[in-house]
Structure formats: C-alpha cells, structure tokens
Scaffold this motif. Structure first.
Motif, PDB file in Angstrom:
ATOM      1  N   GLU A   1       7.162  18.948   6.933  1.00  0.00           N
ATOM      2  CA  GLU A   1       6.314  19.502   5.869  1.00  0.00           C
ATOM      3  C   GLU A   1       6.514  18.798   4.506  1.00  0.00           C
ATOM      4  OE1 GLU A   1       4.023  21.931   6.464  1.00  0.00           O
ATOM      5  OE2 GLU A   1       3.392  21.703   4.368  1.00  0.00           O
ATOM      6  N   ARG A   2       7.782  18.597   4.130  1.00  0.00           N
ATOM      7  CA  ARG A   2       8.043  18.102   2.769  1.00  0.00           C
ATOM      8  C   ARG A   2       7.579  16.660   2.563  1.00  0.00           C
ATOM      9  NH1 ARG A   2      12.959  15.193   3.110  1.00  0.00           N
ATOM     10  NH2 ARG A   2      13.679  15.355   5.254  1.00  0.00           N
ATOM     11  N   LEU A   3       7.387  15.924   3.662  1.00  0.00           N
ATOM     12  CA  LEU A   3       6.955  14.533   3.541  1.00  0.00           C
ATOM     13  C   LEU A   3       5.483  14.361   3.893  1.00  0.00           C
ATOM     14  CD1 LEU A   3      10.045  12.803   5.198  1.00  0.00           C
ATOM     15  CD2 LEU A   3       9.479  12.830   2.771  1.00  0.00           C
ATOM     16  N   LEU A   4       4.816  15.478   4.194  1.00  0.00           N
ATOM     17  CA  LEU A   4       3.463  15.409   4.741  1.00  0.00           C
ATOM     18  C   LEU A   4       2.467  14.841   3.732  1.00  0.00           C
ATOM     19  CD1 LEU A   4       2.203  15.962   7.433  1.00  0.00           C
ATOM     20  CD2 LEU A   4       1.564  18.234   6.646  1.00  0.00           C
ATOM     21  N   GLU A   5       2.558  15.313   2.500  1.00  0.00           N
ATOM     22  CA  GLU A   5       1.547  14.937   1.518  1.00  0.00           C
ATOM     23  C   GLU A   5       1.486  13.420   1.321  1.00  0.00           C
ATOM     24  OE1 GLU A   5       1.791  17.222  -2.122  1.00  0.00           O
ATOM     25  OE2 GLU A   5       0.455  15.761  -3.074  1.00  0.00           O
ATOM     26  N   VAL A   6       2.647  12.821   1.075  1.00  0.00           N
ATOM     27  CA  VAL A   6       2.675  11.377   0.818  1.00  0.00           C
ATOM     28  C   VAL A   6       2.230  10.597   2.059  1.00  0.00           C
ATOM     29  CG1 VAL A   6       5.125  11.093   1.350  1.00  0.00           C
ATOM     30  CG2 VAL A   6       4.021   9.477  -0.166  1.00  0.00           C
ATOM     31  N   ASN A   7       2.559  11.123   3.239  1.00  0.00           N
ATOM     32  CA  ASN A   7       2.162  10.437   4.465  1.00  0.00           C
ATOM     33  C   ASN A   7       0.658  10.559   4.726  1.00  0.00           C
ATOM     34  OD1 ASN A   7       4.381   9.102   6.131  1.00  0.00           O
ATOM     35  ND2 ASN A   7       5.385  10.973   5.448  1.00  0.00           N
ATOM     36  N   LEU A   8       0.082  11.699   4.407  1.00  0.00           N
ATOM     37  CA  LEU A   8      -1.366  11.852   4.577  1.00  0.00           C
ATOM     38  C   LEU A   8      -2.101  10.899   3.632  1.00  0.00           C
ATOM     39  CD1 LEU A   8      -1.752  15.725   5.011  1.00  0.00           C
ATOM     40  CD2 LEU A   8      -1.907  13.953   6.766  1.00  0.00           C
ATOM     41  N   LYS A   9      -1.540  10.737   2.443  1.00  0.00           N
ATOM     42  CA  LYS A   9      -2.122   9.795   1.485  1.00  0.00           C
ATOM     43  C   LYS A   9      -2.044   8.365   2.052  1.00  0.00           C
ATOM     44  CE  LYS A   9      -1.715   8.534  -3.372  1.00  0.00           C
ATOM     45  NZ  LYS A   9      -0.764   8.465  -4.491  1.00  0.00           N
ATOM     46  N   ALA A  10      -0.859   8.045   2.608  1.00  0.00           N
ATOM     47  CA  ALA A  10      -0.673   6.713   3.195  1.00  0.00           C
ATOM     48  C   ALA A  10      -1.656   6.484   4.336  1.00  0.00           C
ATOM     49  CB  ALA A  10       0.763   6.565   3.692  1.00  0.00           C
ATOM     50  N   PHE A  11      -1.882   7.529   5.133  1.00  0.00           N
ATOM     51  CA  PHE A  11      -2.832   7.414   6.250  1.00  0.00           C
ATOM     52  C   PHE A  11      -4.230   7.104   5.724  1.00  0.00           C
ATOM     53  CE2 PHE A  11      -6.010   9.276   9.081  1.00  0.00           C
ATOM     54  CZ  PHE A  11      -5.688   8.662  10.271  1.00  0.00           C
TER      55      PHE A  11
ATOM     56  N   THR B   1       0.837  -1.203   0.000  1.00  0.00           N
ATOM     57  CA  THR B   1       0.000   0.000   0.000  1.00  0.00           C
ATOM     58  C   THR B   1       0.873   1.254   0.000  1.00  0.00           C
ATOM     59  OG1 THR B   1      -1.616  -1.235   1.282  1.00  0.00           O
ATOM     60  CG2 THR B   1      -1.912   1.151   1.189  1.00  0.00           C
ATOM     61  N   ALA B   2       1.925   1.209   0.809  1.00  0.00           N
ATOM     62  CA  ALA B   2       2.826   2.352   0.895  1.00  0.00           C
ATOM     63  C   ALA B   2       3.536   2.590  -0.439  1.00  0.00           C
ATOM     64  CB  ALA B   2       3.846   2.133   2.002  1.00  0.00           C
ATOM     65  N   ARG B   3       3.918   1.503  -1.079  1.00  0.00           N
ATOM     66  CA  ARG B   3       4.563   1.622  -2.401  1.00  0.00           C
ATOM     67  C   ARG B   3       3.638   2.318  -3.379  1.00  0.00           C
ATOM     68  NH1 ARG B   3       6.744  -3.941  -2.379  1.00  0.00           N
ATOM     69  NH2 ARG B   3       8.875  -3.777  -1.606  1.00  0.00           N
ATOM     70  N   LYS B   4       2.364   1.901  -3.356  1.00  0.00           N
ATOM     71  CA  LYS B   4       1.387   2.493  -4.275  1.00  0.00           C
ATOM     72  C   LYS B   4       1.210   3.989  -3.995  1.00  0.00           C
ATOM     73  CE  LYS B   4      -1.372  -1.599  -5.302  1.00  0.00           C
ATOM     74  NZ  LYS B   4      -2.415  -2.393  -4.624  1.00  0.00           N
ATOM     75  N   CYS B   5       1.405   4.358  -2.733  1.00  0.00           N
ATOM     76  CA  CYS B   5       1.306   5.788  -2.389  1.00  0.00           C
ATOM     77  C   CYS B   5       2.513   6.571  -2.894  1.00  0.00           C
ATOM     78  CB  CYS B   5       1.219   5.967  -0.874  1.00  0.00           C
ATOM     79  SG  CYS B   5      -0.301   5.353  -0.182  1.00  0.00           S
ATOM     80  N   GLY B   6       3.551   5.856  -3.262  1.00  0.00           N
ATOM     81  CA  GLY B   6       4.708   6.528  -3.833  1.00  0.00           C
ATOM     82  C   GLY B   6       5.942   6.501  -2.956  1.00  0.00           C
ATOM     83  N   ASN B   7       5.848   5.944  -1.729  1.00  0.00           N
ATOM     84  CA  ASN B   7       7.033   5.853  -0.876  1.00  0.00           C
ATOM     85  C   ASN B   7       6.892   4.698   0.115  1.00  0.00           C
ATOM     86  OD1 ASN B   7       9.128   6.160   0.912  1.00  0.00           O
ATOM     87  ND2 ASN B   7       8.915   8.389   1.097  1.00  0.00           N
TER      88      ASN B   7
ATOM     89  N   ASN C   1       4.711   2.666   7.819  1.00  0.00           N
ATOM     90  CA  ASN C   1       4.329   2.897   9.221  1.00  0.00           C
ATOM     91  C   ASN C   1       3.038   3.717   9.327  1.00  0.00           C
ATOM     92  OD1 ASN C   1       5.548   5.243   8.306  1.00  0.00           O
ATOM     93  ND2 ASN C   1       7.032   5.410   9.968  1.00  0.00           N
ATOM     94  N   VAL C   2       2.880   4.677   8.447  1.00  0.00           N
ATOM     95  CA  VAL C   2       1.697   5.535   8.517  1.00  0.00           C
ATOM     96  C   VAL C   2       0.453   4.811   7.974  1.00  0.00           C
ATOM     97  CG1 VAL C   2       0.727   7.756   7.805  1.00  0.00           C
ATOM     98  CG2 VAL C   2       3.114   7.609   8.507  1.00  0.00           C
ATOM     99  N   VAL C   3       0.650   3.907   7.024  1.00  0.00           N
ATOM    100  CA  VAL C   3      -0.471   3.068   6.575  1.00  0.00           C
ATOM    101  C   VAL C   3      -1.026   2.294   7.775  1.00  0.00           C
ATOM    102  CG1 VAL C   3      -1.145   1.116   5.117  1.00  0.00           C
ATOM    103  CG2 VAL C   3       0.439   2.834   4.220  1.00  0.00           C
ATOM    104  N   LEU C   4      -0.125   1.711   8.557  1.00  0.00           N
ATOM    105  CA  LEU C   4      -0.559   0.953   9.737  1.00  0.00           C
ATOM    106  C   LEU C   4      -1.246   1.858  10.762  1.00  0.00           C
ATOM    107  CD1 LEU C   4       2.331  -1.569  10.442  1.00  0.00           C
ATOM    108  CD2 LEU C   4       0.064  -2.067   9.562  1.00  0.00           C
ATOM    109  N   ILE C   5      -0.756   3.070  10.893  1.00  0.00           N
ATOM    110  CA  ILE C   5      -1.402   4.014  11.815  1.00  0.00           C
ATOM    111  C   ILE C   5      -2.827   4.300  11.332  1.00  0.00           C
ATOM    112  CG2 ILE C   5      -1.375   6.413  12.619  1.00  0.00           C
ATOM    113  CD1 ILE C   5       1.648   6.203  12.797  1.00  0.00           C
ATOM    114  N   GLY C   6      -3.001   4.425  10.013  1.00  0.00           N
ATOM    115  CA  GLY C   6      -4.333   4.640   9.447  1.00  0.00           C
ATOM    116  C   GLY C   6      -5.268   3.494   9.806  1.00  0.00           C
ATOM    117  N   LEU C   7      -4.748   2.299   9.675  1.00  0.00           N
ATOM    118  CA  LEU C   7      -5.524   1.096   9.997  1.00  0.00           C
ATOM    119  C   LEU C   7      -5.919   1.091  11.477  1.00  0.00           C
ATOM    120  CD1 LEU C   7      -6.221  -1.299   8.152  1.00  0.00           C
ATOM    121  CD2 LEU C   7      -4.232  -2.470   9.051  1.00  0.00           C
TER     122      LEU C   7
END
Lengths: 584, 187
Positions: B168-178, B129-135, B140-146
């Motif tokens: 800030e610079r990593l926020l977008e991809v992490n919010l997507k992962a969440f 899932t994280a790969r599909k988000c681009g990183n 870890n953030v995918v699991l936090i979302g779960l």
C-alpha cells in the motif's frame, strides 16, 4: 480460491492445512521460504534451529509428543540431519512427521548437487516428489497421512525449479488436528540394541506394506498417449518431458521411494521404447534395470546439472532448434559481488594484503574467494573452516599456522563452528578463527539466528554472547574489532596469528542491507588529492570505478560506508557535505 | 523473460506479470532463482502463461518478449528470444565487477548489436523516468507500463495486478511510474 504460490510456499500451505503445529528448519537455498511462510501462520510454532540435526530432533520430539511437525532443509542440510534421520526410520512417529528437502541440480546456490533420493533408500523412509506448486501442497498433506498410516517419517523432495517456481494452487481449509495421546513406549522410542533390533524388523515389515501401497497409490499415475514411447519420470523432469515429447505415454511417479514395481512392469510391457528421464543420478533407472526391464536412461542424459525440455527433445527425438547468432564477442561475465557497505569486504581486503592462507566457510563471505580479493583458499561445508585451519597447522607446523586463519560467519559458527573450536582448544591447536559477525544470516535472505537476539517471528530473545562463548570453551585470546577500522584489524590479525594458543577474533559490523544501518552522506573523489594509484580498486566495491582517467564513485550505488576513506592514504575520498544519506 | 542485475527489482516485476496472467484466466508459471546470484549478479526470471504450462523454464529460442532491465543483460540473453520475439529495454548501463576492475571491457554498441539480431526493440530510459516519478526503484514498473501498452490485455487488469503485488505505502509512486511507462514516447 486459487493463488500463485512458490513451491516452497505451497509446502508450507500443505503443512498448515494438515493441522501441523510445529515447524523447524535451518535456512538454506532453495528451501528457506518454506519455513518463512510457515512462520506467518499464527497457529504454527516455528523456529530457526541452530542446524538441521537440531531441527530434525525438535520436530521428532514434537511428533513423539503427538503433534504434526514439519522440518525443512536444503540437500546438504540432510547430511547434517542424517544421524537422527536413520534412527527415526526405526522409531517411527506418533503425530505425522514430514521432512522437506530441497535439492539444487545445477548448483544455483550450493556447493554440490548431491541427490537426496539416496537417503530415502538408505534410511528406508518413503519419499514423495512433487512437480509443481499444487502437488507441493497436495503431497505434503498426503505425506502427513502416510506418516501416521505407516508409522514412519516421510520425505518430500523438491528441486530448485519446483521450490522456486510459482504456479497455481487451490487453497483448502485447515484440518482440526488434535494432538495424539502421548504414551510412554521405550520399546519404540528408546533406541538401544535390544529395542533397535526389534524395530529394524518392524521397519522391514512396514516397508513391505508401503511397497504394496505404492502400486495402488494415486501418487503414481499412468498417462496413456502414443505407446511407441513410454517415459518413467518424476518431479520437474516430468514437466520438461511433457513439454518436449507431448502426447507420448508417461508413468509419472509421485512416490520415488519405494517404487511401484508392478505398475512399472505393466507400463513397460505396453510401450515400445522405454525411457527413464530423471535429473542427477540414475536412481529410478537402476532399480528398473534391476527388475530386468530394458530401458534407456543415462546413456542419453547427463548426471551433471539440470535437464531441460530442449535437451530431452534433442536426445529422444533428434530435433535441433535453429537459434540466432551468439553475441559477437565474449561478453563480460557478471558474477555476484559483495554489496556496497558490506563489512566482509574490509576483512578480505586485509587478508589479501597479509597474504594469509584462508580457510573459508559458507555464506555471503564465500564471495571473498572471487576477484579482486581472491582471499580464500578452501570452502568445503558448513563449519569446515575451523577444523581445516587446525588440520593445516597439524600438517605443516607453526610457521605455516602463523599465516593461516579460519573465516566463518556468525550463523555458520553457531550451526557447526563451535564443536571444531572446542576440538582446536582441546587438542592444543594454535589457530586463529575470525568470526564475521554481521548480526544476521545474510545469504539466504536475512534470517535471524541465535546471535541476533530475535526469533523467526521477530520476538526478542536471549542472544548468544560470542565472546563469552569462546572464553567458556577455553579460548584465552578473544578480540573484538570493527572490521572498518582497517589498521586496528590488521594489527590484531598479526598479533593473534603470531601468538601461541588458539585465538578468536570477532569482526563485528552489521550487514549493510539491514534496515537500521545508516552510514551518513555518500562519498565523492577529490580529484586534487587523488594520485590515481588505484589502491582503492583492490576493495572491489561496485560503487568505485576506474574511468580510464581517474577514479569515480557511482552515486546510484554508494551507500556512504566510508571504507574507501579509511583506506586512501591521500585523503582523496571525502564525504559529500550536507547531503542526505546514500540509499542502500 | 525478465533479465537484469540483482537488486533491480526483477522479482517484483515477475510477480506482477504472474498476477496479470492469473487474472486473464491463464495457467501461469513464474520461475525465480534466489540466493547467491541476487548479490549484484546476472539474474533472469521466467514468466510463462497460456492454456497449460508444463516446464517453468524458458529455453533458448522460446521467449516471445524479453523485458531487459540492463542492456548488456539483454544482449547476454538474446538467444532466448524467438525469431519473431521482441525486446523492451531499459537503456541503463551497469558495469559488472570485471569491467569495474579493468579486467574486461563493457562492449561498445550494445543496442546496435541487439537491433542487428532483433528488429523489434523498444528502448527507453526507464531509470530517468522513474527518477522523475520520485523513486528510481520504480524503474521496473515503468518497464511494465511500456510492456502493458503493447499487449491486448486491458489496462485495468495491469492496475489490479500492481495492487495485488505492491504494498500500500508504495502504491502511489508505482502507479505513477506505470502511467509514465504506459504513455512513454519512444523515439
């Protein structure tokens, strides 16, 4: 405002709010983040000192000159700083001087679990011990106050669970601390026999006052509850005890040296059964017993390792907890490993091949002792490798020496490898010292050191030239090599160990985790060339695995360092053409 | 309790959880171990929140939730779970060095063994899932979302906590992962 801070960050905050302007340290787990956090405050001059002794001396100079100064180290670092420590107890201070020392019960990242409370008693320096992050901040502020009130350095002791736990801290303002006046006073600051005799007397008078203070201080508090059980405790052990025993009575000590004797006597009188619950040595317990008070302590609790709430509950209340079945089979252990791309891997590969006796030292490279390399024979303390190699030669002679080396990192060499190297040269030794120069202090989380060319704040500075340094102390044979040039490294190792006279080999290649390190494309296995001889498995690279029917490179882990390409005689490892760099 | 392998991002996850606890007005303690074990070793982080937290450490039989970044690590630490606790598990397998060297074997049926001991297990391929988000590092953030989905804590609080902790610079991809973790369809 409240923030969730590591105990270490809270110590730094306490120093900041106290108006401290000088902070010194040598990095060491679990103390490192104190000074990393201090360095982020513009108002505070911070430095990574060359070792803990120097760190304490710099802090002492700052204190004598009128500033509030804090010096931080791990427990074994206090051994290195012990020389100035004991005499600082005599001189006392001018501006407040606080020494933060972090013990590591359970040895999460240390070579021993010594109990630094004994230093407080031996040097006769008061010691405070916080039990959470809020207390870390508050106690450091109190420590600065006590330091100036009683004219003494003050120790603040942390343990791993306090240093590395985050809990809530209420932030305060920074005190507008003005430098105290500096007045030349050789009777106080020049410790030679005539002056020191007087100062020792002063020290004893001061201790009497601090003992009185301990009995009145709010650092030590009684929490009355059920009086059938009374617990004397401090630090994280207090938290474990509260969790295990709930609403019994506690005497929570914030000051562990000197102890509040009257308070202890009063508490002991009012409870039915008295326990002392403390990690490691029976430091408090022995003193309470000496007061003639009946107490239960180390007959129930171990002196080895950490305590826990469960252990306390079991031993005091006799409660056992039902647990689920353990996993059926023995699960494979997961020890720490050298990272993919690590320059140390190459050195230990060659040392294993040559079957040398290797005197090791403290750093990531101590992992060279573990399988598959198992290429380390000794590891004692910072800088020990060099002197030990020399001692081995003196014990067993030239033949043995020709297959023996010392292996030491760049930061460790500067910390305490230079003096034994001089010893080796001066005393006509012939040992070979390998300096693993990865251009950073890696194990503790990438701190700069005098060989990296940058300060703690990232400012460029003069870098120590290790080649010139070795030459300057009289080493005639100094060789520089890239450890990934395996054949060259092996050749140099053979030449230098055979040669008479001391040699220094500097194996220079940066830590693979440094941002500027780029290796190019990842590696893959050309199955047509692989003879499945498994020679590459000896590298212990986490990215290379034996699938049972061949060798595989893990895409998620390979950084493209190419050490396996260098090693394989059949050319079975190849770089992936045209692909982007492997990610570290 | 967060368990995984050094380098997988357990520390960041624990800081997000700590921030969530604080925003919920809880007393919070987060206990980390730095240093040697971080080099690819087995790592565990404790996150405790509630009225008043004393010990920063979670002991055997105490954890309400184990957030496992690797399945062997989930099995290794399973005794720390309460009998009614649950596991949120990333199905990834990472071979420890003794397995790579052929000295030990990675056990078969790890997830089966986990389910035998704990009826309440959610398994996700968070890495994919994280790969599909681009990183892939946002696993870890995918699991936090779960995890977030199955708590009573408002989603908004989780998003604020992510902003507290992630640069800030990593926020977008992490919010997507969440979001992906929050909406993950479990089989």
């Amino acid at each position: 405002m409240k923030m969730l801070l590591l105990g270490n960050e809270a110590v730094a905050r306490g120093a900041y709010e106290s108006g401290a302007t000088v902070a010194t340290a040598y990095p060491g787990t679990p103390s490192t983040e104190i000074t990393e956090a201090l360095a982020r405050y513009e108002e505070i001059y911070s430095e990574w000192s060359t070792n803990e002794k120097v760190a304490l001396e710099v802090a002492a100079g700052a204190s004598f000159a009128g500033a509030r100064a804090i010096c931080s180290m791990k427990h074994v670092g206090l051994n290195v700083a012990a020389d100035p420590l004991f005499t600082l107890a005599y001189t006392g201070v001018n501006g407040g001087l606080v020494i933060a020392v972090a013990d590591d019960p359970g040895m999460h990242s240390s070579q021993n679990e010594q109990d630094s409370r004994f230093y407080a008693r031996a040097a006769r320096i008061p010691m405070l011990e916080p039990s959470d992050s809020q207390e870390c901040k508050d106690f450091v502020k109190e420590a600065f106050y006590l330091s100036e009130k009683f004219d003494t350095p003050v120790l603040v002791r942390l343990t791993t669970r306090v240093a590395h736990s985050r809990s809530m801290v209420e932030l305060g303002e920074r005190e507008d601390y003005r430098l105290k006046e500096y007045v030349k006073d050789e009777g106080k600051y020049v410790m030679m026999p005539a002056m020191a005799r007087k100062r020792h007397g002063e020290l004893e008078k001061r201790m009497a006052k601090i003992r009185e203070f301990a009995d009145e201080s709010l650092l030590n508090r009684i929490e009355w509850g059920d009086r059938s059980i009374g617990v004397i405790t401090s630090g994280v052990a207090y938290q474990y005890a509260r969790e295990a025993l709930g609403d019994v009575s506690y005497l929570k000590l914030g000051m562990v040296y000197p102890l509040p004797r009257k308070l202890i006597a009063r508490f002991a009188k009012e409870v039915e059964t008295l326990y002392v619950i403390e990690e490691l040595e029976p430091f408090i317990e022995d003193q309470v017993r000496k007061m003639g008070i009946k107490v239960i302590g180390k007959e129930l609790f171990p002196v080895v390792g950490e305590l826990s709430a469960r252990l306390i509950s079991e031993r005091v209340l006799g409660k056992k907890k039902e647990l689920m079945d353990p996993p059926l089979e023995q699960l494979p252990v997961r020890p720490p490993v050298m990272c993919p791309g690590c320059p140390h891997r190459a050195v230990f590969y060659v040392l294993k091949k040559l079957r040398f006796t290797v005197n090791g030292d403290i750093g990531c490279y101590t992992l060279g002792a573990l399988p598959p390399a198992r290429a380390m024979d000794t590891c004692l303390c910072m800088g020990a490798s060099v002197g030990m190699a020399h001692g081995m030669e003196k014990a067993r002679g030239a033949d043995f020496r020709k297959k023996t080396v010392a292996v030491i990192g760049d930061s460790t060499f500067i910390h305490s490898g230079i003096t034994p190297l001089i010893d080796l040269v001066y005393n006509k030794g012939n040992s070979t010292v390998i300096i693993l120069d990865n251009s950073i202090t890696a194990m503790t989380g990438h701190q700069h050191n005098p060989s990296t060319g940058y300060t703690i704040k990232g400012e460029p500075t003069i870098a120590v030239d290790l080649v010139k340094l070795a030459e300057a102390v009289g080493v005639k044979r100094v060789r520089l090599v890239d450890p990934f040039e395996l054949k060259e490294l092996e050749k140099i190792l053979k030449e230098e160990t055979q040669a008479d006279g001391p040699s220094v080999i500097i194996a220079k290649r940066p830590c693979a985790l440094l941002k500027q390190v780029k290796f190019g494309p990842q590696v893959t296995v050309d199955r047509s060339k692989c003879k499945y001889c498994k020679a590459c498995m000896v590298l212990g690279c986490p990215a290379i695995s034996d699938t049972g029917d061949g060798i595989k490179v893990d895409e998620a882990l390979c950084v493209g360092c190419g050490l396996c390409i260098e090693l394989c005689r059949f050319g079975a490892f190849v770089k992936k053409a045209g692909e982007k760099s492997g990610g570290a | 309790m967060i368990v995984g392998v050094g380098g997988q991002g357990t520390l960041l996850a624990s800081r997000v959880l700590g921030s969530v606890g604080m925003r919920e007005g809880c007393d919070v303690k987060v206990s980390e171990i730095h240093g040697m074990s971080q080099r690819g070793g087995s790592v565990v982080t404790y996150v405790k929140m509630g009225g008043k937290v004393h010990s920063p450490v979670i002991e055997e039989g105490e954890a309400h939730i184990v957030l496992a970044f690797e399945k062997l690590e989930a099995l290794r630490w399973i005794r720390y779970l309460r009998p009614d606790g649950r596991i949120i598990l990333n199905s990834q397998r990472i071979d420890p060095l003794p397995v790579i060297l052929g000295e030990s074997r990675y056990p078969d049926g790890v997830i089966r063994e986990i389910k035998k001991r704990c009826p309440n297990v959610q398994v996700a391929d968070a890495l994919e899932t994280a790969r599909k988000c681009g990183n892939p590092k946002t696993m870890n953030v995918v699991l936090i979302g779960l995890l977030a989905r199955s708590t009573r804590i408002k989603k908004e609080t989780w998003l604020k906590a992510l902003r507290d902790v992630i640069p800030e610079r990593l926020l977008e991809v992490n919010l997507k992962a969440f979001e992906e973790g929050y909406n993950y369809s479990l089989v």
